[in-house]
Design a protein around this motif. Structure first.
Motif, PDB file in Angstrom:
ATOM      1  N   VAL A  95       0.855  -1.163  -0.022  1.00 15.36           N
ATOM      2  CA  VAL A  95      -0.012  -0.094  -0.083  1.00 15.36           C
ATOM      3  C   VAL A  95       0.949   1.391  -0.082  1.00 15.36           C
ATOM      4  O   VAL A  95       0.672   2.180  -0.693  1.00 15.36           O
ATOM      5  CB  VAL A  95      -0.982  -0.146   1.019  1.00 15.36           C
ATOM      6  N   SER A  96       1.925   1.300   0.836  1.00 14.94           N
ATOM      7  CA  SER A  96       2.806   2.525   0.912  1.00 14.94           C
ATOM      8  C   SER A  96       4.163   2.221   1.536  1.00 14.94           C
ATOM      9  O   SER A  96       4.497   1.138   2.016  1.00 14.94           O
ATOM     10  CB  SER A  96       2.054   3.607   1.929  1.00 14.94           C
ATOM     11  N   GLN A  97       4.955   3.096   1.205  1.00 11.75           N
ATOM     12  CA  GLN A  97       6.356   3.004   1.358  1.00 11.75           C
ATOM     13  C   GLN A  97       6.953   4.591   1.567  1.00 11.75           C
ATOM     14  O   GLN A  97       6.855   5.235   0.667  1.00 11.75           O
ATOM     15  CB  GLN A  97       7.352   2.152   0.332  1.00 11.75           C
ATOM     16  N   SER A  98       7.785   4.599   2.953  1.00 16.75           N
ATOM     17  CA  SER A  98       8.386   5.773   2.931  1.00 16.75           C
ATOM     18  C   SER A  98       9.970   5.387   2.744  1.00 16.75           C
ATOM     19  O   SER A  98      10.366   4.312   3.442  1.00 16.75           O
ATOM     20  CB  SER A  98       8.232   6.491   4.091  1.00 16.75           C
ATOM     21  N   LEU A  99      10.829   6.100   2.380  1.00 17.42           N
ATOM     22  CA  LEU A  99      12.129   5.761   2.110  1.00 17.42           C
ATOM     23  C   LEU A  99      13.185   6.931   2.469  1.00 17.42           C
ATOM     24  O   LEU A  99      12.836   8.090   2.236  1.00 17.42           O
ATOM     25  CB  LEU A  99      12.628   5.453   0.593  1.00 17.42           C
ATOM     26  N   ASN A 100      14.276   6.561   3.386  1.00 21.01           N
ATOM     27  CA  ASN A 100      15.419   7.306   3.533  1.00 21.01           C
ATOM     28  C   ASN A 100      16.847   6.637   3.051  1.00 21.01           C
ATOM     29  O   ASN A 100      17.103   5.679   3.522  1.00 21.01           O
ATOM     30  CB  ASN A 100      15.607   7.586   5.105  1.00 21.01           C
ATOM     31  N   CYS A 135      17.608  -1.607   5.260  1.00 16.61           N
ATOM     32  CA  CYS A 135      18.620  -2.398   4.301  1.00 16.61           C
ATOM     33  C   CYS A 135      19.980  -2.139   5.189  1.00 16.61           C
ATOM     34  O   CYS A 135      20.311  -0.933   5.538  1.00 16.61           O
ATOM     35  CB  CYS A 135      18.594  -1.921   3.041  1.00 16.61           C
ATOM     36  N   ILE A 136      20.702  -3.200   5.075  1.00 15.60           N
ATOM     37  CA  ILE A 136      22.280  -3.343   5.755  1.00 15.60           C
ATOM     38  C   ILE A 136      23.122  -3.541   4.762  1.00 15.60           C
ATOM     39  O   ILE A 136      22.935  -4.755   4.231  1.00 15.60           O
ATOM     40  CB  ILE A 136      22.453  -4.174   7.271  1.00 15.60           C
ATOM     41  N   ARG A 137      24.099  -2.826   4.658  1.00 19.49           N
ATOM     42  CA  ARG A 137      25.105  -3.046   3.480  1.00 19.49           C
ATOM     43  C   ARG A 137      26.248  -4.115   4.322  1.00 19.49           C
ATOM     44  O   ARG A 137      26.765  -3.363   5.219  1.00 19.49           O
ATOM     45  CB  ARG A 137      25.823  -1.973   2.771  1.00 19.49           C
ATOM     46  N   ASN A 138      26.749  -4.938   3.717  1.00 22.68           N
ATOM     47  CA  ASN A 138      27.848  -5.934   4.103  1.00 22.68           C
ATOM     48  C   ASN A 138      27.843  -5.989   5.622  1.00 22.68           C
ATOM     49  O   ASN A 138      28.942  -5.908   6.119  1.00 22.68           O
ATOM     50  CB  ASN A 138      29.237  -5.132   3.559  1.00 22.68           C
ATOM     51  N   ASP A 139      26.604  -6.367   6.048  1.00 19.74           N
ATOM     52  CA  ASP A 139      26.546  -6.583   7.568  1.00 19.74           C
ATOM     53  C   ASP A 139      26.790  -5.731   8.415  1.00 19.74           C
ATOM     54  O   ASP A 139      26.863  -6.039   9.838  1.00 19.74           O
ATOM     55  CB  ASP A 139      27.198  -8.045   7.984  1.00 19.74           C
ATOM     56  N   GLU A 140      26.909  -4.279   8.036  1.00 18.09           N
ATOM     57  CA  GLU A 140      27.454  -3.487   9.177  1.00 18.09           C
ATOM     58  C   GLU A 140      26.685  -1.999   8.839  1.00 18.09           C
ATOM     59  O   GLU A 140      26.599  -1.295   9.900  1.00 18.09           O
ATOM     60  CB  GLU A 140      28.749  -3.322   9.168  1.00 18.09           C
ATOM     61  N   LEU A 141      26.577  -1.527   7.754  1.00 15.90           N
ATOM     62  CA  LEU A 141      26.014  -0.207   7.719  1.00 15.90           C
ATOM     63  C   LEU A 141      24.623   0.018   7.101  1.00 15.90           C
ATOM     64  O   LEU A 141      24.089  -0.712   6.056  1.00 15.90           O
ATOM     65  CB  LEU A 141      26.748   0.535   6.544  1.00 15.90           C
ATOM     66  N   VAL A 143      21.905   1.484   5.050  1.00 16.10           N
ATOM     67  CA  VAL A 143      22.099   2.465   4.003  1.00 16.10           C
ATOM     68  C   VAL A 143      20.463   2.830   3.639  1.00 16.10           C
ATOM     69  O   VAL A 143      20.386   3.730   2.685  1.00 16.10           O
ATOM     70  CB  VAL A 143      22.483   1.253   2.631  1.00 16.10           C
ATOM     71  N   LEU A 144      19.488   2.086   3.863  1.00 20.64           N
ATOM     72  CA  LEU A 144      18.364   2.474   3.613  1.00 20.64           C
ATOM     73  C   LEU A 144      17.338   2.240   4.929  1.00 20.64           C
ATOM     74  O   LEU A 144      17.373   1.175   5.412  1.00 20.64           O
ATOM     75  CB  LEU A 144      17.979   1.635   2.368  1.00 20.64           C
ATOM     76  N   ASP A 145      16.277   3.122   5.036  1.00 22.65           N
ATOM     77  CA  ASP A 145      15.530   2.769   6.053  1.00 22.65           C
ATOM     78  C   ASP A 145      13.893   3.545   5.850  1.00 22.65           C
ATOM     79  O   ASP A 145      13.828   4.328   4.936  1.00 22.65           O
ATOM     80  CB  ASP A 145      15.613   2.947   7.339  1.00 22.65           C
ATOM     81  N   GLY A 146      13.086   3.239   6.441  1.00 23.87           N
ATOM     82  CA  GLY A 146      11.702   3.762   6.228  1.00 23.87           C
ATOM     83  C   GLY A 146      10.451   2.852   6.903  1.00 23.87           C
ATOM     84  O   GLY A 146      10.711   2.161   7.946  1.00 23.87           O
ATOM     85  N   GLU A 147       9.187   3.159   6.381  1.00 26.17           N
ATOM     86  CA  GLU A 147       8.248   2.391   6.742  1.00 26.17           C
ATOM     87  C   GLU A 147       7.050   1.910   5.590  1.00 26.17           C
ATOM     88  O   GLU A 147       7.297   2.521   4.547  1.00 26.17           O
ATOM     89  CB  GLU A 147       7.331   3.080   7.856  1.00 26.17           C
ATOM     90  N   ALA A 148       6.598   0.687   5.721  1.00 18.00           N
ATOM     91  CA  ALA A 148       5.713   0.311   4.752  1.00 18.00           C
ATOM     92  C   ALA A 148       4.429  -0.301   5.385  1.00 18.00           C
ATOM     93  O   ALA A 148       4.398  -0.451   6.415  1.00 18.00           O
ATOM     94  CB  ALA A 148       6.549  -0.813   3.768  1.00 18.00           C
TER      95      ALA A 148
END
Length: 164
Positions: A95-100, A135-141, A143-148
């Motif tokens: 239905v929806s997604q916010s992204l950072n 989303c986590i890059r290479n198990d440590e960083l 890189v992307l977050d939000g709500e759905a």
């Protein structure tokens, strides 16, 4: 309006898991998937999206712009979220997604996508579920977050307990 029609409409419920009576999706449950984005993924996404930004294809230009190498399209990475949800709940409606977008993702990086249930609301044999996404890059960083938000068919939540 779309959410209202989906929640109150007459879409038949789907059974997605073998049921074990007391196992129900609950607040805090997490679904995850990990993948590595390749040159081919970036090329195919570019064809479909018509996003041919040279930062995705030219290493030298990407470095001159301050990046380590060629970038994966942010929206391609964000596509992990509906994939995670629909792979566990066939028939789910996103239905929806916010992204950072926090940090870049490079071709060849291992990216772990995660959706965590924040809230569940039942209505007419369907569930409106709010997820925290990241989303986590290479198990440590990060890189992307939000709500759905997604609407899950009513019986789809039966049989799910431990989602890690």
């Amino acid at each position: 309006m779309l959410i209202r029609s989906l929640l109150f409409g007459s879409v038949p419920p789907l059974r997605c898991f073998s049921s074990s009576a007391h196992n129900i999706l609950k607040t805090g449950d997490i679904l995850k998937e990990t993948r590595v984005f390749t040159d081919e993924d970036v090329l195919e996404y570019s064809k479909v999206s018509h996003d041919s930004n040279p930062l995705h294809f030219n290493s030298e230009l990407a470095r001159k712009a301050g990046f380590e190498d060629r970038l994966v399209h942010g929206m391609l990475v964000a596509a992990l979220f509906p994939r995670i949800i629909s792979s566990h709940f066939p028939g789910a409606v996103y239905v929806s997604q916010s992204l950072n977008f926090r940090l870049p993702i490079y071709i060849g990086d291992k990216v772990s996508g995660e959706v965590q249930v924040i809230s569940l609301k039942e209505n007419k044999k369907k569930y409106l579920v709010k997820f925290k996404t990241k989303c986590i890059r290479n198990d440590e960083l990060l890189v992307l977050d939000g709500e759905a938000m997604a609407i899950l068919p009513s019986l789809a939540v039966e049989g799910v307990r431990s989602l890690d």
